[in-house]
Design an enzyme around this catalytic site. Structure first.
Site, short mmCIF file in Angstrom:
data_model
loop_
_atom_site.label_atom_id
_atom_site.label_comp_id
_atom_site.label_asym_id
_atom_site.label_seq_id
_atom_site.Cartn_x
_atom_site.Cartn_y
_atom_site.Cartn_z
N HIS A 82 0.84 -1.19 0.00
CA HIS A 82 0.00 0.00 0.00
C HIS A 82 0.88 1.24 0.00
O HIS A 82 1.83 1.34 0.76
CB HIS A 82 -0.89 0.01 1.25
CG HIS A 82 -1.75 1.24 1.32
ND1 HIS A 82 -2.92 1.37 0.61
CD2 HIS A 82 -1.59 2.40 2.00
CE1 HIS A 82 -3.45 2.55 0.86
NE2 HIS A 82 -2.67 3.21 1.69
N ASP A 161 -15.59 2.44 7.77
CA ASP A 161 -14.52 3.39 7.47
C ASP A 161 -15.01 4.46 6.50
O ASP A 161 -14.72 5.65 6.66
CB ASP A 161 -13.31 2.66 6.88
CG ASP A 161 -12.27 3.65 6.37
OD1 ASP A 161 -11.76 4.42 7.19
OD2 ASP A 161 -12.00 3.68 5.16
N ARG A 168 -15.22 12.57 9.12
CA ARG A 168 -13.95 13.24 9.50
C ARG A 168 -13.63 14.36 8.52
O ARG A 168 -13.11 15.40 8.90
CB ARG A 168 -12.81 12.21 9.52
CG ARG A 168 -12.87 11.28 10.73
CD ARG A 168 -11.96 10.08 10.54
NE ARG A 168 -10.60 10.44 10.25
CZ ARG A 168 -9.76 9.73 9.48
NH1 ARG A 168 -10.16 8.58 8.96
NH2 ARG A 168 -8.54 10.13 9.26
N SER A 183 -7.79 3.55 9.45
CA SER A 183 -8.57 3.59 8.21
C SER A 183 -7.86 2.81 7.10
O SER A 183 -8.45 1.94 6.44
CB SER A 183 -8.77 5.07 7.83
OG SER A 183 -9.19 5.21 6.52
N LYS A 187 -8.76 -1.42 5.53
CA LYS A 187 -9.01 -1.80 4.13
C LYS A 187 -8.08 -2.94 3.71
O LYS A 187 -8.47 -3.83 2.96
CB LYS A 187 -8.85 -0.58 3.23
CG LYS A 187 -10.01 0.40 3.45
CD LYS A 187 -9.90 1.65 2.61
CE LYS A 187 -9.05 2.70 3.23
NZ LYS A 187 -9.61 4.00 3.51
#
Ligand code: URA
Length: 434
Positions: A82, A161, A168, A183, A187
């Site tokens: 990621h 999320d 947020r 968050s 995922k």
């Protein structure tokens, strides 16, 4: 339990239990807890933070809030990578084939781009016919057959999320390290990763502009991963300037293919080999980074990485001949050089502004419903530390609009120059294991 008590507890700096955090996530997802209480809670979290256990509880509860990919039918360790996002970051296009060529399964869910950063799915769709809507059976079959498949995010992954992130966004509580870390990691966990390699970017084109924040975020994510029994590590890399020399979908695909041939620009090659080496270790094919690097350099030099890319593109309906002749993807009508007004060298670049310029050419989306033009983008002839002669091109625009004066100005203003020499920036600042 009462939400008001949980808010008060966090407001006063106390540590929440796993049961309280789960109760909040479930209640907020089911709409039993209203936005005004969730907003107060997010603000309390923002100011008081969360410890490791609380962040892991929040991550797991959000991962469990929707569908979770079951990749148990895929043999081997599923290593996900990621990146926190950047301009010109096409490493996923490179890492997938590199790692799959070693026999490590790459079962990747990827997103589309928004704002100044691009998305892997958009880049892959530069290949005519490439399909990213795969159902779970097809996804698993392709990974078992070819060791690689990339699908667009589908289904109902981490709805808690999504809901909390939207809240947020409008309550000034995005910039909280434990909330961002939970968050992102929720995922990855929902997408079925056994092990996770993180590329946390820092600099003018990154979400985390300063290095200290990037380190804190990387540490928080690595700790969450280990708390949830996912082997996780992070590399902190520079995003003060775009990665590689091209920004824009088809142009980035071409550069990714050149990198798979071992002919990519130095920074892109180095970051790709580093991340792929860590993935090789996490996937059990190498015992340390050095050995991983050797294996990765081998699949680059013996052509297996490019062959894997072809197989991957073909297996998802794309035209594999474009891997041999990626020029056919670049169909922009107008090509315009931006030249230097005087001699010197590049001192700084504003990566986010380059991303914005590419978006204005049509390479990215300002809003999530915008259509993108795969052919357009920017070539950066000059990057930080490069010498520039008067009237030499610093960048080239590839466009389907004839008048690009407004974009040229943004690109020009994204550069600052000095007389004499300037220093090349560091690429990788730190590696965080645990
Ligand atoms: N990206 C995410 O996925 N989550 C955040 O909270 C911030 C950036």
């Amino acid at each position: 339990m009462r939400m008001v008590d949980i808010i008060a507890k966090k407001r006063d700096g106390e540590v929440l239990t796993d049961a309280e955090i789960r109760w909040f996530v479930n209640g907020y997802s089911n709409e039993d807890i209203p936005d005004y209480q969730a907003s107060a809670f997010a603000m309390a979290l923002y100011f008081q933070g969360m410890n490791e256990e609380e962040a892991a509880s929040l991550t797991f509860a959000m991962a469990e809030s929707g569908d979770q990919l079951d990749l148990s039918a895929i043999e081997g360790t599923k290593v996900d990578k990621h990146s926190t996002g950047g301009v010109g970051d096409k490493t996923t296009l490179i890492l997938g084939p590199l790692v799959a060529a070693l026999g490590i399964p790459v079962a990747k869910m990827s997103g589309r781009g928004l704002g100044h950063t691009g998305g892997t799915i958009d880049k892959l769709e530069a290949f005519k016919g490439f399909r990213t809507e795969l159902n779970q059976n097809e996804f698993i079959r392709l990974v078992n057959e070819n060791k690689i498949a990339v699908a667009g995010q589908s289904g109902n992954l981490t709805p808690a999320d999504k809901k909390l992130y939207a809240l947020r966004d409008v309550t000034a509580t995005v910039d909280s390290i434990p909330l961002i870390a939970s968050s992102v990691m929720s995922k990855k966990i929902a997408a079925g990763a056994d092990a996770i390699v993180l590329d946390v970017k820092t600099g003018s084109g990154a979400f985390m502009e300063n290095l200290e924040d990037a380190k804190s975020l990387a540490n928080a994510m690595v700790k969450i991963g280990h708390s949830l029994n996912r082997n996780t590590m992070a590399v902190i890399s520079n995003m003060d300037q775009p990665l590689g020399r091209f920004v824009g979908n088809a142009l980035e695909v071409k550069e990714a293919i050149e990198t798979l041939h071992g002919k990519g620009p130095e920074d892109l090659h180095e970051l790709s080999v580093t991340l792929a080496a860590h993935m090789a270790v996490a996937g059990g094919k190498a015992s340390n980074e050095k050995e991983g690097r050797q294996l990765i350099e081998e699949v680059i030099s013996n052509g297996k990485a490019v062959e894997k890319m072809k197989q991957f593109i073909q297996s998802q309906g794309g035209d594999p001949s474009a891997v041999d002749t990626p020029e056919i993807l670049n169909t922009a009508k107008f090509i315009k050089d931006i030249t230097a007004h005087e001699a010197g060298s590049v001192e700084t670049m504003h990566a986010a502004q380059i991303g914005k310029a590419a978006m204005m050419l049509g390479a990215g989306r300002a809003t999530k419903d915008d259509e993108i033009d795969h052919a357009v983008g920017i070539k950066l002839h000059k990057k930080i530390g490069d010498e520039v002669h008067e009237a030499e091109p610093i960048a080239t625009l590839y466009s389907n609009q004839e008048d690009t004066a407004h974009v040229e100005e943004i690109v020009r203003n994204a550069y600052t120059f000095v007389h004499g020499k300037s220093k090349k920036p560091m690429l990788i600042y730190e590696t965080i294991y645990k």
